[in-house]
Design a protein around this motif. Structure first.
Motif, PDB file in Angstrom:
ATOM      1  N   CYS A 166       0.835  -1.199   0.000  1.00  0.00           N
ATOM      2  CA  CYS A 166       0.000   0.000   0.000  1.00  0.00           C
ATOM      3  C   CYS A 166       0.871   1.251   0.000  1.00  0.00           C
ATOM      4  N   GLU A 224      -1.898  -5.641   4.492  1.00  0.00           N
ATOM      5  CA  GLU A 224      -2.898  -6.251   3.620  1.00  0.00           C
ATOM      6  C   GLU A 224      -2.548  -7.734   3.446  1.00  0.00           C
ATOM      7  N   LYS A 228      -6.135  -7.076   8.253  1.00  0.00           N
ATOM      8  CA  LYS A 228      -6.302  -5.712   7.772  1.00  0.00           C
ATOM      9  C   LYS A 228      -5.487  -4.745   8.619  1.00  0.00           C
ATOM     10  N   CYS A 260      -7.250  -3.422   2.603  1.00  0.00           N
ATOM     11  CA  CYS A 260      -7.015  -2.003   2.858  1.00  0.00           C
ATOM     12  C   CYS A 260      -7.467  -1.184   1.654  1.00  0.00           C
TER      13      CYS A 260
END
Length: 364
Positions: free
Chosen positions: A61, A85, A109, A171
């Motif tokens: 991410c 994630e 998460k 996410c």
């Protein structure tokens, strides 16, 4: 008493059926913006209320990049194993955990360990709980092969769901899905997505389509074909359009009903407030380093505009967002990489060259 003892014995026997290593690979950094190194670290033991998940895939991410660079020092710790994630299989179950069995597919998460009893948790706004802990921020995350998580926090993943595709939904997917819900844009109405060609935007275009919205994608001209292939009805070059505010206002005949800002820049955030339709909603998601914005309050007030911030989602939002992927309505544009490739992915993020969702495949 005999029943309790037999349950404890059963738990012990079940957990003994999977042989676990003593150490595992993890991607660690010791200083902000310092070297990212793959090291051997101990495999954790789950507490009584936790499960141990063998991480098979972990999405990468943009927030992971910010944490590593030190942009979010107030929210994170160092040294750290990043990532939030994670998707994999349950390999150990704590003795007080119910609802999980060995071999179940589980997701890890970002935000967990919330109290479930405060006003925010009770209203379904779990990410706002004061007791929250964040994987890959203030506790070691999913850039490692094994991870413990409370049974009540882990996300159930159907065996029919592609695990590699499931990882980014924990996410990125739930973040864009929740932001679209927060925009209050109805089916048939128009939403503008800034930074639409990136990892978040690529998912948002698909979720918006699946929710019946008409999409204006805004990004660099090199991403036009990509955005339109995903379902964007219009594309706006964010870098070479002379007057974006008037262009979008004219294109949408009065402005979009909602704007979701994924672009990690200040200017698109300020422009969104100018071109959004009267009574429209602007949702801020992207986290630019210089995130302070200014805008004219007069049209803001007289046009009855709403500005919101949105961060990931609740347990229910995760389940709903995952269902779109399980049904094949939302397809995650994947790029599978090795754990050692994470630094190279970060550089692509910095250079603005991400058009897919990079996911660590621990089998590589």
């Amino acid at each position: 008493l005999l029943i309790l003892k037999s349950k404890a014995v059963l738990h012990f026997l079940l957990n003994m059926t999977i042989e676990l290593p003593a150490t595992q690979r993890a991607l660690v950094f010791d200083t902000w913006n310092g070297p990212l190194e793959v090291r051997q670290v101990p495999v954790p033991t789950p507490a009584d209320d936790e499960i141990l998940v063998k991480i098979e895939y972990s999405g990468i991410c943009h927030s992971d990049l910010h944490v590593w660079l030190g942009d979010l020092k107030g929210m994170s710790v160092c040294p750290l194993v990043g990532g939030h994630e994670g998707a994999g299989s349950v390999v150990q179950v704590g003795k007080n955990v119910t609802g999980w069995e060995l071999g179940d597919k589980a997701g890890v998460k970002l935000m967990n360990f919330n109290c479930l009893n405060c006003e925010f948790c009770k209203k379904g706004h779990e990410p706002l709980c004061h007791h929250i802990q964040n994987y890959g921020f203030d506790r070691s995350g999913t850039f490692q092969e094994y991870l413990t998580i409370r049974g009540v926090d882990a996300a159930k993943i159907s065996k029919d769901t592609n695990l590699a595709a499931a990882a980014p939904i924990l996410c990125a997917g739930v973040t864009v899905y929740k932001a679209l819900k927060e925009s209050n844009v109805k089916p048939g109405q128009i939403v503008v997505l800034t930074g639409a060609g990136g990892g978040l935007g690529s998912l948002a275009i698909q979720y918006a389509n699946a929710m019946g919205m008409r999409v204006v994608a805004m990004d660099h001209s090199s991403k036009e074909a990509h955005c339109k292939n995903l379902g964007a009805e219009w594309f706006v070059d964010a870098f070479n359009t002379p007057d974006i505010v008037s262009h979008i206002t004219k294109l949408t005949e009065g402005g979009p009903h909602g704007v979701i800002n994924f672009a990690v820049a200040r200017k698109p955030m300020e422009q969104a407030v100018e071109y959004v339709r009267k009574r429209g909603t602007v949702v801020f998601v992207g986290l630019p380093k210089d995130s302070k914005i200014t805008f004219d309050t007069t049209p803001f007030i007289f046009n009855a505009i709403t500005i919101k911030g949105s961060i990931v989602g609740s347990r229910l939002d995760v389940d709903e967002a995952m269902e779109f992927v399980t049904r094949g309505i939302v397809k995650v544009p994947l790029e599978l990489v090795r754990l050692e490739d994470v630094p190279a992915v970060y550089q692509k993020m910095i250079d603005g060259k991400i058009t897919s969702r990079a996911v660590v495949d621990f089998s590589l």
